[in-house]
Design a protein around this motif. Structure first.
Motif, mmCIF file in Angstrom:
data_model
loop_
_atom_site.group_PDB
_atom_site.id
_atom_site.type_symbol
_atom_site.label_atom_id
_atom_site.label_comp_id
_atom_site.label_asym_id
_atom_site.label_seq_id
_atom_site.Cartn_x
_atom_site.Cartn_y
_atom_site.Cartn_z
ATOM 1 N N GLU A 80 48.245 13.719 -38.921
ATOM 2 C CA GLU A 80 47.503 12.494 -38.661
ATOM 3 C C GLU A 80 48.085 11.828 -37.439
ATOM 4 O O GLU A 80 49.312 11.691 -37.317
ATOM 5 C CB GLU A 80 47.534 11.542 -39.853
ATOM 6 N N CYS A 81 47.239 11.422 -36.503
ATOM 7 C CA CYS A 81 47.676 10.797 -35.255
ATOM 8 C C CYS A 81 46.906 9.502 -35.034
ATOM 9 O O CYS A 81 45.769 9.352 -35.484
ATOM 10 C CB CYS A 81 47.421 11.717 -34.056
ATOM 11 N N PHE A 82 47.531 8.593 -34.306
ATOM 12 C CA PHE A 82 46.844 7.392 -33.842
ATOM 13 C C PHE A 82 46.366 7.641 -32.417
ATOM 14 O O PHE A 82 47.089 8.214 -31.603
ATOM 15 C CB PHE A 82 47.769 6.182 -33.899
ATOM 16 N N ILE A 83 45.131 7.226 -32.121
ATOM 17 C CA ILE A 83 44.550 7.467 -30.804
ATOM 18 C C ILE A 83 44.150 6.143 -30.163
ATOM 19 O O ILE A 83 44.010 5.116 -30.837
ATOM 20 C CB ILE A 83 43.331 8.406 -30.887
ATOM 21 N N CYS A 84 43.964 6.178 -28.843
ATOM 22 C CA CYS A 84 43.556 4.991 -28.108
ATOM 23 C C CYS A 84 42.027 4.954 -27.999
ATOM 24 O O CYS A 84 41.324 5.914 -28.344
ATOM 25 C CB CYS A 84 44.193 4.992 -26.727
ATOM 26 N N GLU A 85 41.502 3.844 -27.482
ATOM 27 C CA GLU A 85 40.046 3.687 -27.396
ATOM 28 C C GLU A 85 39.421 4.743 -26.487
ATOM 29 O O GLU A 85 38.349 5.278 -26.796
ATOM 30 C CB GLU A 85 39.700 2.288 -26.893
ATOM 31 N N GLU A 86 40.072 5.077 -25.368
ATOM 32 C CA GLU A 86 39.520 6.083 -24.453
ATOM 33 C C GLU A 86 39.266 7.407 -25.177
ATOM 34 O O GLU A 86 38.199 8.020 -25.041
ATOM 35 C CB GLU A 86 40.491 6.320 -23.286
ATOM 36 N N VAL A 87 40.238 7.853 -25.955
ATOM 37 C CA VAL A 87 40.112 9.118 -26.684
ATOM 38 C C VAL A 87 39.039 9.003 -27.758
ATOM 39 O O VAL A 87 38.216 9.910 -27.937
ATOM 40 C CB VAL A 87 41.471 9.527 -27.292
ATOM 41 N N ALA A 88 39.003 7.865 -28.472
ATOM 42 C CA ALA A 88 37.999 7.669 -29.518
ATOM 43 C C ALA A 88 36.586 7.738 -28.948
ATOM 44 O O ALA A 88 35.702 8.404 -29.504
ATOM 45 C CB ALA A 88 38.224 6.328 -30.213
ATOM 46 N N ARG A 89 36.372 7.065 -27.825
ATOM 47 C CA ARG A 89 35.036 7.056 -27.229
ATOM 48 C C ARG A 89 34.639 8.439 -26.711
ATOM 49 O O ARG A 89 33.471 8.833 -26.787
ATOM 50 C CB ARG A 89 34.983 6.034 -26.090
#
Length: 419
Positions: free
Chosen positions: A76-85
């Protein structure tokens, strides 16, 4: 009559009297289709080489993590908005689901008709169908509402968790080397600025107390990303747990923590204020600083770790551990009228029903699991564990599961429906 038939008869007697308050977090899970063509283009454009990363802050971080994780297994990783979009716009969504142990447990309870009250933190319009059960209510401003009314009265809080499932043999290439998945697995990619802060509605706890919840599920703290926030939130939860009567079984569960020593902080602060503390067998090993690979199926090692866990964090009643082959309870007897062995068996059945049917099971679906064979390993291990004073029930494993997501949360729902 065997333990599973006993559990079914016990559940039928007590189900209508059970009322589970299920918290503390929720989110929308988006199941993402693995697309080698799209992801390979990302690798070609951004990759620098395989890296073990838990905090993904760019597309380079994402593809380097994927190169590392395909051969090694899920995470499980946390991602930033750029990656999410980028994921949203480039990959196809296979389906939507409910995330968060509390919300998933409430769905499982709703599916087999046990009353529940859920504490939602992040949610979207998909919840109108996903949480639409007659016995499930959502807490809001001093009231317990049907989910569709709750969604009409509250604006969307978007914090997606992308579940990227890859099949056995999925492969990516980087610099003439192939990185291949030896088994099917998943990677959870969370863009979640809501649950990383964990907003708590204090009125939810008061409502559960006032309306005599038979169980109070505490979970979802593990996503907090700042140490000072974790310390403050644990103290806040500890204060909110004060004043519950003995009729409410406080069940404190956890998943993998983002922060180092998160397990220790969590159980040190909340263990003594809980009736039961719970985790998986793999988490039990991590909490005790022991490599799971050293286990080798040794039940005596498991017994020692259970005893250490219990005496380190001092729950009022005991410890529950769930695993692939056996579920266990270790500690003091539960109050009269709460059958822990039936609760373990019910937890096993609900988890196996989710694995078998890829959905939260109705009562008929759950009860049908009782006819399946017991885990052979679980049967052997149960005999040894019970000699050491541990209540143990072998599971009903599903040989070719249709789903592997939310099985631990489903176990929790089944267990809490009986205690």
């Amino acid at each position: 009559m065997g333990v599973y038939q006993n559990a079914i008869e016990y559940f039928k007697r007590v189900a209508d009297s059970r009322y589970v308050a299920a918290g503390l977090t929720s989110n929308v899970d988006l199941l993402v289709r693995w697309d080698t063509g799209v992801i390979q283009k990302w690798v070609d454009q951004y990759a620098t080489g395989p890296r073990n990363i838990s905090n993904v802050e760019s597309m380079t971080d994402l593809v380097d993590m994927l190169l590392f994780r395909l051969p090694e297994g899920g995470t499980e990783c946390f991602i930033c908005e750029e990656v999410a979009r980028t994921i949203e716009s480039s990959l196809k969504m296979a389906s939507y689901g409910v995330g968060g142990t509390g919300a998933q447990a409430a769905c499982a309870l709703g599916s087999f008709g046990v009353r529940s009250l859920v504490h939602l933190t992040s949610f979207g319009p998909q919840f109108a169908d996903l949480l639409n059960y007659p016995s499930l209510s959502v807490y809001s401003n001093g009231k317990a509402l049907p989910v569709r009314q709750f969604l009409r009265e509250n604006p969307e809080r978007y914090a997606p968790h992308f579940i990227l499932q890859f099949h056995k043999g999925a492969a990516l290439k980087f610099q003439d080397q192939s990185y291949t998945a030896p088994v099917a697995n998943k990677i959870i990619l969370s863009w979640d600025v809501i649950n990383s802060e964990l907003p708590l509605d204090h009125g939810y706890f008061e409502y559960a107390k006032k309306n005599h919840a038979t169980a109070l599920l505490i979970s979802g703290v593990s996503g907090i990303q700042q140490e000072e926030n974790l310390d403050a939130k644990l103290k806040e939860i500890a204060r909110l747990l004060e004043g519950f009567s003995q009729e409410t079984m406080v069940y404190c569960e956890c998943g993998p923590f983002f922060l180092k020593d998160g397990y220790g902080k969590y159980f040190k602060e909340l263990g003594g204020k809980s009736d039961i503390i719970a985790c998986s067998d793999e988490e039990l090993f991590e909490i005790n600083g022991v490599s799971h690979s050293s286990f080798g199926g040794n039940p005596y090692m498991l017994m020692d770790l259970l005893d250490k866990f219990f005496h380190t964090y001092h729950p009022r009643r005991g410890v529950v551990i769930h695993s692939r082959d056996v579920s266990m309870y270790y500690g003091n007897p539960l109050p009269e009228g709460r059958d822990v062995k039936s609760a373990l068996a019910m937890g096993n059945m609900v988890a196996s029903a989710k694995a078998r049917y890829s959905d939260y099971g109705t009562r008929e679906m759950v009860f049908s699991i009782a006819d399946q064979p017991d885990s052979t390993v679980g049967l052997q291990r149960t005999k040894t564990l019970e000699k050491g004073g541990i209540i143990a029930v072998p599971t009903k494993p599903v040989e070719h599961p249709a789903c592997t997501i939310g099985l631990g949360d489903s176990f929790t729902a089944g267990f809490l429906s009986c205690v």
